[in-house]
Design an enzyme around this catalytic site. Sequence first.
Site, short mmCIF file in Angstrom:
data_model
loop_
_atom_site.label_atom_id
_atom_site.label_comp_id
_atom_site.label_asym_id
_atom_site.label_seq_id
_atom_site.Cartn_x
_atom_site.Cartn_y
_atom_site.Cartn_z
N GLU A 255 -5.59 -4.43 10.64
CA GLU A 255 -4.61 -3.37 10.80
C GLU A 255 -4.92 -2.58 12.06
O GLU A 255 -5.71 -1.62 12.03
CB GLU A 255 -4.66 -2.43 9.58
CG GLU A 255 -4.26 -3.12 8.29
CD GLU A 255 -3.63 -2.15 7.30
OE1 GLU A 255 -2.58 -2.51 6.75
OE2 GLU A 255 -4.15 -1.04 7.12
N SER B 141 3.17 -1.43 10.37
CA SER B 141 4.61 -1.45 10.60
C SER B 141 5.27 -2.80 10.31
O SER B 141 6.17 -3.22 11.03
CB SER B 141 4.93 -0.98 12.03
OG SER B 141 4.50 0.35 12.22
N HIS C 271 -9.54 1.43 4.49
CA HIS C 271 -8.29 1.64 5.21
C HIS C 271 -8.52 2.65 6.35
O HIS C 271 -9.29 3.59 6.20
CB HIS C 271 -7.22 2.16 4.25
CG HIS C 271 -5.87 2.18 4.88
ND1 HIS C 271 -5.46 3.20 5.70
CD2 HIS C 271 -4.86 1.28 4.86
CE1 HIS C 271 -4.24 2.94 6.14
NE2 HIS C 271 -3.86 1.77 5.65
N GLY D 236 2.19 2.93 10.66
CA GLY D 236 3.13 4.04 10.48
C GLY D 236 3.78 4.51 11.76
O GLY D 236 4.41 5.56 11.80
N LYS E 252 0.13 4.27 -0.42
CA LYS E 252 -0.48 5.51 0.07
C LYS E 252 -0.19 6.65 -0.92
O LYS E 252 -0.19 6.41 -2.12
CB LYS E 252 0.02 5.82 1.48
CG LYS E 252 -0.13 4.60 2.38
CD LYS E 252 0.07 4.86 3.83
CE LYS E 252 -0.12 3.54 4.58
NZ LYS E 252 -0.08 3.71 6.01
N ASN F 185 0.87 -1.17 0.00
CA ASN F 185 0.00 0.00 0.00
C ASN F 185 0.91 1.22 0.00
O ASN F 185 1.46 1.58 1.03
CB ASN F 185 -0.90 -0.03 1.24
CG ASN F 185 -1.68 1.25 1.41
OD1 ASN F 185 -1.80 2.04 0.47
ND2 ASN F 185 -2.24 1.46 2.59
N GLU G 105 -6.90 5.09 7.36
CA GLU G 105 -6.68 6.51 7.01
C GLU G 105 -7.90 7.07 6.29
O GLU G 105 -8.22 8.24 6.42
CB GLU G 105 -5.40 6.66 6.18
CG GLU G 105 -4.17 6.51 7.06
CD GLU G 105 -2.96 5.91 6.37
OE1 GLU G 105 -2.91 5.88 5.13
OE2 GLU G 105 -2.05 5.46 7.10
#
Length: 252
Positions: free
Chosen positions: A167, A213, A95, A173, A11, A9, A97
């Site tokens: 996740e 991560s 996701h 991150g 991003k 991914n 985010e």
Amino acid sequence: MRRKLIAANWKMYKTPEGAREFAAAFLPLVKNVHHAEIVVCPPFVCLPAMVEALHGTRIGVGGQNMLWENEGAYTGEISPGMLRAVGCSHVIIGHSERRQYFGETDDTVNRKLRSALAAGLQPIVCVGEVLQEREAGLTEEVLARQCNIAFSEISTLEAAPLIVAYEPVWAIGTGKTATPEMAADAHRVLRAEAAKAFGDERAANLRILYGGSVKPENAKALMSEREIDGALVGGGSLDPKSFATIVAAGDF
Ligand code: PGA
């Protein structure tokens, strides 16, 4: 036996040129990989370059998001049909985010999921708890709610291409990773929810990826856990060597 899947991914990183450079460096590193399926999800503008650069390989290309409608007056959105038309096989849905910054809810995740399946895309649906939820002991409840709504009004047959990614939001991150045991516990919850929605057989075959991560240093410990069927990799997927090392870590 569930085949491992390792997805990148990217991003909001890389241009079409960067995508071509990545492919040129990455392909020789994974040419002998047979143990896992690989999918790369770059930004929308890189999709045609990525599809072209990976043509003739078994590496799939996916979008990072889509709208549930196939066309219409939706400025700035991309449809499942458009993803198919440029050669995508997969799409990431829900996701964290997207949930955190762009107002996605369990309900929009469900609409997107149904639309992706109808369009013939393989959706990677992301679920996961935030730190406060984990600390309050609500992880199971949150995962159950997210799955329950995401999976509603989808038949077992329709759910055949479904992939789920666990996740934990606090691990994305941040450099903090769930331990393989923590991830495996969450994966068992997700598999039980999938069994409620789609039956035991589909749940037993469902691939559940871990994301948050994942790095070359921790990928093997995570993926050797029986419940973990692969990884959804953000930062660790931007460098071809790093991502190839993570892919190799799924082989044992
Ligand atoms: P990360 O991102 O690997 O950079 O933590 C994972 C993801 O958000 O899918």
